[in-house]
Design a protein around this motif. Structure first.
Motif, PDB file in Angstrom:
ATOM      1  N   THR A  35       4.509   0.441   6.608  1.00 39.69           N
ATOM      2  CA  THR A  35       4.687  -1.186   5.155  1.00 39.69           C
ATOM      3  C   THR A  35       4.314   0.083   4.115  1.00 39.69           C
ATOM      4  OG1 THR A  35       3.089  -1.470   6.454  1.00 39.69           O
ATOM      5  CG2 THR A  35       4.561  -2.453   6.638  1.00 39.69           C
ATOM      6  N   VAL A  62      11.187  -3.042   5.554  1.00 37.41           N
ATOM      7  CA  VAL A  62      10.050  -3.218   4.102  1.00 37.41           C
ATOM      8  C   VAL A  62       8.843  -3.709   5.554  1.00 37.41           C
ATOM      9  CG1 VAL A  62       9.193  -5.028   2.648  1.00 37.41           C
ATOM     10  CG2 VAL A  62      11.287  -4.498   2.744  1.00 37.41           C
ATOM     11  N   SER A  63       8.904  -4.767   6.623  1.00 35.31           N
ATOM     12  CA  SER A  63       7.605  -5.145   6.556  1.00 35.31           C
ATOM     13  C   SER A  63       7.516  -6.641   7.857  1.00 35.31           C
ATOM     14  CB  SER A  63       5.984  -5.696   5.939  1.00 35.31           C
ATOM     15  OG  SER A  63       5.153  -6.214   6.575  1.00 35.31           O
ATOM     16  N   VAL A  97       6.046   1.814   0.839  1.00 34.06           N
ATOM     17  CA  VAL A  97       7.445  -0.135  -0.044  1.00 34.06           C
ATOM     18  C   VAL A  97       5.913   0.874  -1.091  1.00 34.06           C
ATOM     19  CG1 VAL A  97       6.714  -2.372  -0.820  1.00 34.06           C
ATOM     20  CG2 VAL A  97       7.652  -1.060   1.926  1.00 34.06           C
ATOM     21  N   LEU A 133      14.771  -1.853  -3.287  1.00 32.02           N
ATOM     22  CA  LEU A 133      15.060  -2.029  -2.520  1.00 32.02           C
ATOM     23  C   LEU A 133      15.805  -0.832  -1.391  1.00 32.02           C
ATOM     24  CD1 LEU A 133      15.159  -2.942   0.940  1.00 32.02           C
ATOM     25  CD2 LEU A 133      16.922  -4.542   0.410  1.00 32.02           C
ATOM     26  N   TRP A 157       6.715  -3.658  -5.863  1.00 31.99           N
ATOM     27  CA  TRP A 157       6.350  -4.901  -4.799  1.00 31.99           C
ATOM     28  C   TRP A 157       6.139  -6.162  -5.801  1.00 31.99           C
ATOM     29  CZ3 TRP A 157       8.863  -7.106  -0.505  1.00 31.99           C
ATOM     30  CH2 TRP A 157       7.712  -8.513   0.536  1.00 31.99           C
ATOM     31  N   ALA A 170      14.463  -8.439   7.538  1.00 35.65           N
ATOM     32  CA  ALA A 170      13.675  -7.473   6.818  1.00 35.65           C
ATOM     33  C   ALA A 170      12.737  -6.484   8.168  1.00 35.65           C
ATOM     34  CB  ALA A 170      12.870  -8.149   5.994  1.00 35.65           C
ATOM     35  N   HIS A 196      13.301   2.445  -2.155  1.00 35.38           N
ATOM     36  CA  HIS A 196      12.619   2.129  -0.887  1.00 35.38           C
ATOM     37  C   HIS A 196      13.282   2.662   0.538  1.00 35.38           C
ATOM     38  CE1 HIS A 196      10.187   1.104   2.066  1.00 35.38           C
ATOM     39  NE2 HIS A 196      11.529  -0.082   3.089  1.00 35.38           N
TER      40      HIS A 196
END
Length: 485
Positions: A130, A323-324, A133, A370, A138, A319, A373
């Motif tokens: 994470t 992402v997380s 990111v 996104l 964010w 996700a 990322h």
């Protein structure tokens, strides 16, 4: 007026990157250390981001992100036209040991019978990094969401239109899936999607083919929901459609990167699976848990994108890997004939996702954050994967590896008859957290091995982690030299 001292330069001491901590956090921590040591005081002006980046010899973006992190923690205050200065009370907070960020956990719950100890290397599979990111992107998405009015809609599958529209574009570009926003359903996790499909497709009491070894939590959920789970062995190409039977009401599979062995289902198998399932009226559940990450190979089409897939495949995305997992956010594109029943099942269960979370994530996608990322994460994971694979082969030249072309983990094969659970425990005792394949097999039969996630393993630590793992494997082989390879 309070004293303010302009700081044109900061002689910061950045920690070496061997702990894998992002550069922005090392810069932020160095500024907090300067406060703690008295080199900075409350009210002092900090250098401009460009000037500090030049002084440190780093990119300006890392300094901007560090300043954002410090501002969010209340250490600094930035005002347009007035520059950036240390906030009141920041020196006391630094001396009290308050951090500008939450440190990543470095321990894990021990296995039964294993004494707790620090996990030097956390190779638990299934977790992204994470820290990759962008904090700026964010926070920007969340600030934009929180600047609007508080949502006042009752939970419903019809909500989250903004995210569904953003995902429709994302899935078309990245996975070749053509679906409208109205065909996408938002759910709080893959397991929620499976519960919904069991209800919508009346799977309770009916046989469902399931990969073996496979995703254990999904298998347990289906079993608890009354499904008759039928284990189907996988090979190097994942699940074989010829292993399915006419009585199977559904099949659960991970064709992009079989979990946990990592096989990629071939194009011919994908076509056969869709054709045979369409003829048999069988539901295909496609769990595309980490379909975005590929290393040196082209992405294969999602099952949903193949002719016939629209009426046969329930596509699941999440996700959690991109992402997380803490977002508790996933999406489903059900077969067209099942869409209404899926919405009805969700309406009855009440399982939904926070509208605030979905709006922020939609903005994260819409802004291009996104996409940026995923590109940045893919570069980082590529380097970490290569460093880990090279180190494993350097320390154990004939080690068997599987699943290295995609995803965030790989499987280290062990000889038949080896107790992979005990091998994993011994590796854990020595400071590396891995998983034995025993946790993913439906029974005693099946491959032996270890599952190692490398997404959070810095390149600088790959050699030491690989040496620890291969030392234990080599010791086990010496103890049992007669074991087959």
């Amino acid at each position: 007026m309070p004293r303010t001292r302009p700081v044109s330069t900061l002689h910061l001491h950045l920690r070496l990157p061997d702990d894998g901590e992002p550069l922005r956090r090392r810069i932020a921590s160095a500024i907090v250390a300067a406060l703690r040591d008295g080199h900075l005081d409350a009210g002092d002006h900090l250098p401009a981001t460009r000037a500090l980046a030049t002084e440190l010899g780093v990119g300006r973006g890392a300094v901007v992100d560090a300043y954002d992190e410090l501002a969010a923690a209340g250490y600094i205050v930035t005002r347009p036209g007035a520059g950036t200065r240390v906030a009141a009370g920041a020196d006391a907070a630094a001396k009290a040991g308050a951090r500008p960020h939450v440190a990543a956990p470095d321990t894990a719950p021990p296995a039964p019978g294993v004494a707790p100890r620090r996990a030097t290397f956390d190779l638990a599979p299934g977790y992204p990094d994470t820290a990759l990111v962008s904090p700026r992107d964010w926070r920007s998405s969340w600030r934009a969401t929180l600047s609007g009015a508080l949502p006042n809609d009752a939970p419903s599958p019809d909500l989250h239109l903004r995210l569904r529209a953003a995902l429709a574009d994302h899935l078309r570009r990245t996975r070749g899936i053509v679906a409208s926003a109205d065909e996408i359903v938002i759910v709080p996790g893959i397991l929620s999607a499976l519960r919904t499909l069991v209800a919508a497709a009346d799977l309770a009491g009916r046989p469902v083919a399931f990969e073996d070894p496979g995703y254990a939590r999904a298998r347990r959920l289906l079993d608890a929901a009354g499904v008759r789970v039928r284990a189907v062995a996988v090979d190097d190409d994942g699940l074989d459609p010829d292993s399915l039977g006419p009585a199977d009401a559904a099949v659960y599979c991970t064709p992009a990167h079989q979990y946990p062995m990592g096989g990629r289902m071939s194009v011919s198998r994908r076509a056969r699976l869709i054709a045979s399932s369409a003829d048999a009226g069988r539901l295909v559940i496609e769990d595309d848990y980490d379909g975005e990450f590929r290393y040196g190979v082209a992405a294969l089409p999602a099952l949903r994108s193949i002719d016939g897939g629209r009426d046969t495949v329930a596509y699941l995305g999440t996700a959690s890997k991109i992402v997380s997992p803490s977002l508790r956010l996933a999406w489903m594109v059900p077969p067209a004939p099942l869409l209404a029943r899926v919405r009805e099942a969700l309406d009855i269960s009440g399982e939904t996702v926070s509208a605030v979370t979905t709006d922020a994530f939609a903005r994260f996608i819409e802004s291009g954050s996104l996409t940026r990322h995923l590109a940045r994460a893919a570069r980082t994971y590529t380097a970490r994967r290569q460093a880990f694979v090279d180190a494993l082969r350097r320390h154990h030249p004939d080690v068997g590896l599987a699943g290295i072309e995609a995803g965030l983990h790989l499987a280290v094969r062990l000889p038949d008859g080896v107790d992979d659970a005990e091998v994993a425990r011994e590796i854990g005792r020595r400071g590396a957290l891995v998983r034995g394949l025993d946790a993913y097999r439906a029974g005693e039969a099946g491959p032996r091995g270890l599952l190692c996630g490398y997404a959070r393993l810095p390149e600088s630590q790959a050699d030491a982690a690989a040496r620890l793992i291969t030392d234990v494997i080599r010791e086990r082989r010496v103890r049992a030299p007669g074991l087959a390879r």
